[in-house]
Design an enzyme around this catalytic site. Structure first.
Site, PDB file in Angstrom:
ATOM      1  N   ARG A  74      12.054 -80.993 -68.706  1.00 27.30           N
ATOM      2  CA  ARG A  74      12.453 -82.347 -69.113  1.00 27.30           C
ATOM      3  C   ARG A  74      13.719 -82.273 -69.957  1.00 27.30           C
ATOM      4  O   ARG A  74      14.620 -83.113 -69.827  1.00 27.30           O
ATOM      5  CB  ARG A  74      11.325 -83.021 -69.899  1.00 27.30           C
ATOM      6  CG  ARG A  74      10.190 -83.534 -69.045  1.00 27.30           C
ATOM      7  CD  ARG A  74       8.975 -83.970 -69.847  1.00 27.30           C
ATOM      8  NE  ARG A  74       9.278 -84.985 -70.845  1.00 27.30           N
ATOM      9  CZ  ARG A  74       8.435 -85.353 -71.810  1.00 27.30           C
ATOM     10  NH1 ARG A  74       7.234 -84.784 -71.906  1.00 27.30           N
ATOM     11  NH2 ARG A  74       8.772 -86.289 -72.674  1.00 27.30           N
ATOM     12  N   CYS A  97      11.563 -85.262 -79.747  1.00 30.40           N
ATOM     13  CA  CYS A  97      10.712 -84.998 -78.574  1.00 30.40           C
ATOM     14  C   CYS A  97      10.831 -86.218 -77.674  1.00 30.40           C
ATOM     15  O   CYS A  97      11.930 -86.729 -77.473  1.00 30.40           O
ATOM     16  CB  CYS A  97       9.267 -84.700 -78.992  1.00 30.40           C
ATOM     17  SG  CYS A  97       8.522 -85.947 -80.066  1.00 30.40           S
TER      18      CYS A  97
END
Length: 297
Positions: A186, A246
């Site tokens: 990601r 995050c």
């Protein structure tokens, strides 16, 4: 506000406290389980069915700024104070947080950080979480008695929170290191984000330290020596300022806890994280090695 607590406590220690009926105003246990939609789990429903005896449920979506369009934005001081006070937590309570994720720790580090952020250092993470608690054969309960509400006073340490503007300015100034706790694919832009309309990628100059790398196969935090090596291998200097990010400001707190265990307790968090960054940043500030190298492209 009050003395510092050990950052990690063991299941055997907590089980002994439960057995001795010491859960109460001086010791509060919180199940902080929260999951991404793709995980197909409901932390609140699972808590009702099974939790550590004496625990209450802490909902990070409820204890947040509801006016924000982004997920679980930090609440104002009084909101946090009222929320935890209603769970029977006072300024003298030792708080132990855990979650029931398969990782051993997923959302609990965020709540650990929130208590510290709001001036309450008497907070610990249950090492290994509910997964390890059950594995070791400790008791579980399906009943809940709400504690009596008490007064909690919160004072936020604003230096531990970074805004979109702070992180944007830092691209040029390099005042702090940005560490991203999302999985590497990601981060690189090669696997999709769990939120619709958000492409993967990363903040310019940030480094990737996936949250699960701070845990061993049993869901326990790595030893201090192992954590220090992990930071070194990731080229993150524990002697210089660090900011965690995050997807939405949850697992970034694994890095904050890891740095704390290594003797660097002041790491900050960019709470808006990638969800906010992708929404607000210009295309040149969305770095991706995947097919969509430019936002919306």
């Amino acid at each position: 506000m009050g003395m510092q607590a050990q950052a990690l406590v063991s299941a055997s220690w907590l089980a002994n406290m439960v057995k001795r009926n010491l859960v109460g105003p001086g010791l509060r246990i919180l199940d902080t389980s929260w999951y991404l939609p793709m995980m197909n789990r409901d932390g609140k429903k699972e808590f009702v069915q099974s939790h550590i005896p004496g625990a209450s449920y802490f909902d990070i979506d409820e204890c947040s700024d509801k006016t924000s369009k982004f997920d679980h934005t930090l609440p104002p001081e009084q909101h946090f104070a009222d929320y935890v006070g209603n769970l029977g937590i006072g300024n003298d309570s030792h708080v132990v947080v855990y979650d029931a994720s398969d990782y051993g720790a997923f959302s609990c580090t965020r709540v650990w950080w929130m208590f510290r952020l709001f001036g309450h250092p008497k907070v610990s993470v249950l090492n290994g979480g509910f997964r390890n608690w059950v594995k070791e054969g400790h008791p579980v309960s399906g009943t809940y008695t709400k504690p009596d509400a008490v007064r909690f006073r919160a004072t936020m340490n604003r230096s531990w929170v970074k805004s979109f503007e702070d992180v944007t300015e830092n691209i040029a100034s390099q005042q702090f290191q940005v560490v991203d706790a999302r999985p590497d694919p990601r981060f690189r832009g090669e696997e999709p984000e769990p939120r619709e309309g958000v492409d993967p990628g990363h903040i310019p100059g940030s480094k990737c330290m996936p949250f699960f790398n701070f845990l061993n196969d049993d869901g326990m935090m790595l030893s201090t020596d192992e954590l220090k090596k992990l930071f070194e291998m990731s080229r993150v200097d524990l002697n210089k300022p660090i900011c965690g990010t995050c997807g939405s400001g949850v697992t970034a707190c694994h890095m904050v806890l890891a740095a704390h265990l290594c003797g660097s307790p002041g790491a900050s968090v960019y709470v808006g994280s990638w969800y906010e960054w992708f929404t607000k940043a210009p295309p040149e500030h969305v770095v991706s090695e995947g097919k969509n190298k430019i936002r919306g492209g």
